[in-house]
Design a protein around this motif. Sequence first.
Motif, PDB file in Angstrom:
ATOM      1  N   ALA A  30      17.550   4.680  21.895  1.00 46.58           N
ATOM      2  CA  ALA A  30      18.004   5.038  22.621  1.00 46.58           C
ATOM      3  C   ALA A  30      17.424   5.445  24.117  1.00 46.58           C
ATOM      4  CB  ALA A  30      19.189   5.865  22.724  1.00 46.58           C
ATOM      5  N   TYR A  31      16.128   6.250  23.653  1.00 49.34           N
ATOM      6  CA  TYR A  31      15.551   7.304  23.856  1.00 49.34           C
ATOM      7  C   TYR A  31      13.683   5.790  24.522  1.00 49.34           C
ATOM      8  CZ  TYR A  31      11.669  10.197  25.480  1.00 49.34           C
ATOM      9  OH  TYR A  31      10.649  10.368  26.566  1.00 49.34           O
ATOM     10  N   VAL A  32      13.552   4.759  23.830  1.00 48.87           N
ATOM     11  CA  VAL A  32      12.727   3.800  24.758  1.00 48.87           C
ATOM     12  C   VAL A  32      13.590   3.283  25.600  1.00 48.87           C
ATOM     13  CG1 VAL A  32      12.040   1.453  22.800  1.00 48.87           C
ATOM     14  CG2 VAL A  32      11.663   3.880  21.806  1.00 48.87           C
ATOM     15  N   ALA A  33      14.697   2.492  25.174  1.00 47.70           N
ATOM     16  CA  ALA A  33      15.406   1.557  26.482  1.00 47.70           C
ATOM     17  C   ALA A  33      16.260   2.347  27.254  1.00 47.70           C
ATOM     18  CB  ALA A  33      17.205   1.462  25.258  1.00 47.70           C
ATOM     19  N   GLY A  34      16.241   3.656  27.674  1.00 50.29           N
ATOM     20  CA  GLY A  34      16.484   4.027  27.918  1.00 50.29           C
ATOM     21  C   GLY A  34      15.018   4.520  29.258  1.00 50.29           C
ATOM     22  N   LYS A  35      14.349   4.942  28.588  1.00 49.41           N
ATOM     23  CA  LYS A  35      13.093   4.899  29.444  1.00 49.41           C
ATOM     24  C   LYS A  35      12.526   3.600  29.457  1.00 49.41           C
ATOM     25  CE  LYS A  35      12.089   9.367  29.160  1.00 49.41           C
ATOM     26  NZ  LYS A  35      11.526  10.039  30.496  1.00 49.41           N
ATOM     27  N   ALA A  36      12.317   2.752  29.088  1.00 47.23           N
ATOM     28  CA  ALA A  36      12.413   1.259  29.990  1.00 47.23           C
ATOM     29  C   ALA A  36      12.814   0.312  30.439  1.00 47.23           C
ATOM     30  CB  ALA A  36      12.320  -0.137  28.346  1.00 47.23           C
ATOM     31  N   GLY A  37      13.962   1.164  31.170  1.00 45.43           N
ATOM     32  CA  GLY A  37      14.854   0.510  31.840  1.00 45.43           C
ATOM     33  C   GLY A  37      14.884   1.358  32.978  1.00 45.43           C
ATOM     34  N   ALA A  38      14.040   3.322  32.951  1.00 44.02           N
ATOM     35  CA  ALA A  38      13.416   3.615  33.818  1.00 44.02           C
ATOM     36  C   ALA A  38      12.158   3.335  34.585  1.00 44.02           C
ATOM     37  CB  ALA A  38      12.987   5.108  33.363  1.00 44.02           C
ATOM     38  N   GLU A  39      11.738   2.431  33.502  1.00 42.15           N
ATOM     39  CA  GLU A  39      10.270   2.164  34.659  1.00 42.15           C
ATOM     40  C   GLU A  39      10.484   0.752  35.087  1.00 42.15           C
ATOM     41  OE1 GLU A  39       5.958  -0.043  32.810  1.00 42.15           O
ATOM     42  OE2 GLU A  39       7.387  -0.164  32.066  1.00 42.15           O
ATOM     43  N   GLY A  40      11.443   0.138  34.096  1.00 44.28           N
ATOM     44  CA  GLY A  40      12.302  -1.088  35.217  1.00 44.28           C
ATOM     45  C   GLY A  40      13.006  -0.924  36.020  1.00 44.28           C
ATOM     46  N   PHE A  41      14.385   0.057  36.613  1.00 45.88           N
ATOM     47  CA  PHE A  41      14.885   0.570  37.587  1.00 45.88           C
ATOM     48  C   PHE A  41      14.087   1.167  39.016  1.00 45.88           C
ATOM     49  CE2 PHE A  41      15.814   4.174  39.969  1.00 45.88           C
ATOM     50  CZ  PHE A  41      17.434   3.376  40.497  1.00 45.88           C
ATOM     51  N   THR A  42      12.922   1.166  38.719  1.00 48.07           N
ATOM     52  CA  THR A  42      10.957   2.354  39.374  1.00 48.07           C
ATOM     53  C   THR A  42      10.814   1.185  40.672  1.00 48.07           C
ATOM     54  OG1 THR A  42      10.643   4.379  37.764  1.00 48.07           O
ATOM     55  CG2 THR A  42       9.416   3.470  39.646  1.00 48.07           C
ATOM     56  N   LYS A  43      10.744   0.263  39.424  1.00 48.87           N
ATOM     57  CA  LYS A  43       9.795  -1.073  40.183  1.00 48.87           C
ATOM     58  C   LYS A  43      10.701  -1.840  40.873  1.00 48.87           C
ATOM     59  CE  LYS A  43       6.846  -2.385  36.296  1.00 48.87           C
ATOM     60  NZ  LYS A  43       5.725  -1.754  37.576  1.00 48.87           N
ATOM     61  N   ASN A  44      12.276  -1.820  41.003  1.00 49.92           N
ATOM     62  CA  ASN A  44      13.380  -2.419  41.771  1.00 49.92           C
ATOM     63  C   ASN A  44      13.402  -1.254  42.913  1.00 49.92           C
ATOM     64  OD1 ASN A  44      15.612  -5.076  40.815  1.00 49.92           O
ATOM     65  ND2 ASN A  44      16.741  -3.442  42.811  1.00 49.92           N
ATOM     66  N   ALA A  45      13.813   0.024  42.870  1.00 51.45           N
ATOM     67  CA  ALA A  45      13.420   1.063  43.781  1.00 51.45           C
ATOM     68  C   ALA A  45      12.695   1.261  44.768  1.00 51.45           C
ATOM     69  CB  ALA A  45      13.589   2.279  43.049  1.00 51.45           C
ATOM     70  N   ALA A  46      11.148   0.522  44.913  1.00 53.35           N
ATOM     71  CA  ALA A  46      10.317   0.097  44.867  1.00 53.35           C
ATOM     72  C   ALA A  46      10.219  -0.675  46.090  1.00 53.35           C
ATOM     73  CB  ALA A  46       9.137   0.144  44.343  1.00 53.35           C
ATOM     74  N   LEU A  47      10.668  -2.342  45.622  1.00 57.09           N
ATOM     75  CA  LEU A  47      10.958  -3.557  46.059  1.00 57.09           C
ATOM     76  C   LEU A  47      12.601  -3.154  47.092  1.00 57.09           C
ATOM     77  CD1 LEU A  47      10.754  -6.612  46.825  1.00 57.09           C
ATOM     78  CD2 LEU A  47      12.810  -6.695  44.861  1.00 57.09           C
ATOM     79  N   GLU A  48      13.402  -2.265  46.593  1.00 56.26           N
ATOM     80  CA  GLU A  48      13.798  -2.667  47.830  1.00 56.26           C
ATOM     81  C   GLU A  48      13.830  -1.232  48.782  1.00 56.26           C
ATOM     82  OE1 GLU A  48      18.223  -1.377  46.412  1.00 56.26           O
ATOM     83  OE2 GLU A  48      18.285  -2.981  44.213  1.00 56.26           O
ATOM     84  N   LEU A  49      13.333  -0.259  48.548  1.00 58.55           N
ATOM     85  CA  LEU A  49      13.330   1.270  49.443  1.00 58.55           C
ATOM     86  C   LEU A  49      11.856   1.076  50.769  1.00 58.55           C
ATOM     87  CD1 LEU A  49      14.827   3.821  46.728  1.00 58.55           C
ATOM     88  CD2 LEU A  49      15.865   3.004  49.055  1.00 58.55           C
ATOM     89  N   GLY A  50      10.751  -0.598  49.942  1.00 57.06           N
ATOM     90  CA  GLY A  50       9.342  -0.071  50.802  1.00 57.06           C
ATOM     91  C   GLY A  50      10.399   0.132  52.437  1.00 57.06           C
ATOM     92  N   GLY A  51      11.219  -0.788  52.650  1.00 56.44           N
ATOM     93  CA  GLY A  51      10.755  -0.777  54.083  1.00 56.44           C
ATOM     94  C   GLY A  51      11.185   0.350  54.104  1.00 56.44           C
ATOM     95  N   LYS A  52      11.959   1.223  54.342  1.00 59.77           N
ATOM     96  CA  LYS A  52      12.474   2.720  54.741  1.00 59.77           C
ATOM     97  C   LYS A  52      11.042   3.692  54.763  1.00 59.77           C
ATOM     98  CE  LYS A  52      16.234   4.866  54.045  1.00 59.77           C
ATOM     99  NZ  LYS A  52      17.432   5.183  52.948  1.00 59.77           N
ATOM    100  N   GLY A  53      10.078   2.770  54.511  1.00 58.53           N
ATOM    101  CA  GLY A  53       8.974   4.148  54.046  1.00 58.53           C
ATOM    102  C   GLY A  53       8.702   4.192  53.039  1.00 58.53           C
ATOM    103  N   ILE A  54       9.350   4.530  52.369  1.00 55.94           N
ATOM    104  CA  ILE A  54       9.896   5.454  50.539  1.00 55.94           C
ATOM    105  C   ILE A  54       8.864   4.470  49.730  1.00 55.94           C
ATOM    106  CG2 ILE A  54      11.199   6.034  49.094  1.00 55.94           C
ATOM    107  CD1 ILE A  54      13.265   6.293  51.026  1.00 55.94           C
ATOM    108  N   ARG A  55       7.951   5.177  49.215  1.00 55.05           N
ATOM    109  CA  ARG A  55       7.244   4.879  48.070  1.00 55.05           C
ATOM    110  C   ARG A  55       7.800   5.023  46.855  1.00 55.05           C
ATOM    111  NH1 ARG A  55       2.740   5.861  46.928  1.00 55.05           N
ATOM    112  NH2 ARG A  55       2.741   8.548  48.074  1.00 55.05           N
ATOM    113  N   VAL A  56       8.164   4.504  45.417  1.00 52.78           N
ATOM    114  CA  VAL A  56       8.656   4.894  44.253  1.00 52.78           C
ATOM    115  C   VAL A  56       7.544   4.079  43.728  1.00 52.78           C
ATOM    116  CG1 VAL A  56      10.432   4.868  42.362  1.00 52.78           C
ATOM    117  CG2 VAL A  56      10.462   4.384  45.770  1.00 52.78           C
ATOM    118  N   ASN A  57       7.274   5.464  41.797  1.00 53.01           N
ATOM    119  CA  ASN A  57       6.511   4.691  41.171  1.00 53.01           C
ATOM    120  C   ASN A  57       7.033   5.598  40.091  1.00 53.01           C
ATOM    121  OD1 ASN A  57       3.749   3.620  42.412  1.00 53.01           O
ATOM    122  ND2 ASN A  57       3.812   4.868  43.951  1.00 53.01           N
TER     123      ASN A  57
END
Length: 248
Positions: free
Chosen positions: A142-169
């Motif tokens: 569960a932890y491994v799956a959740g943390k892998a998801g958190a990494e993938g979500f971070t990349k998606n958030a960076a893609l979507e929020l970059g236009g607002k001047g928000i960096r996500v790492n």
Amino acid sequence: MPRFTDKIALVTGSGSGIGKATVDQLIAEGAKVIGADLNPGDATENYVPVITDVTQEDQVQAAVQTAVDRFGSLDLAFNVAGASKSAPIEEMSEGDWDFTVDLVLKGIFLSVKHEARAMTGGGAIVNVASLNAHVPMWFGAAYVAGKAGAEGFTKNAALELGGKGIRVNAILPGLVSTPLTSAFSENEALSKEFEESIVLSRPAAPEEIAKPMLFLASDDASYITGTSLVVDGGWEITGYPDLSKYMG
């Protein structure tokens, strides 16, 4: 001048471990901080604690709104809150799975959602994933799956929020000396195996994770977004101990 003078930051999981170290470093560098945690500690001149369960959207929204109401804006966010309930896959209850995945993945989703809404002038968000996003762990599905998801979500958030001047790492810590990992350090044989697996032969102090997190949020990282920084003492390049020998 300190890097974060007059910046407003929110830190989830602020009450202990990596979160507390992040709060302390931010304040030392000039920031005012909202701490969101089930046990966020006491208020100080530059620290506002808000009791928060990050798996509950209304509580996350309230913590973010506290930053806006108190200081007028939100510039930085560090999503640290996390824990897990471990068991073999064949024995894991649905409740333990939900507890872990909700905390380490849903909690980051809810936090980023409301933090980004408040960052009207741009900003930076750092999510804590884990080395276990890349490396599996006995009884940690569960932890491994959740943390892998958190990494993938971070990349998606960076893609979507970059236009607002928000960096996500994302930051991916290895073994860190915190209350949550005390069971590892208290088992002498297991602790020795961990140390033999880590190139630098020791766990990190919480401050050693907080400092690279602050780098990713600072202007020194102004052209970095959507990336994952592994901070593990070289552990990823070796291997993971067989925890099944210690967790019957």
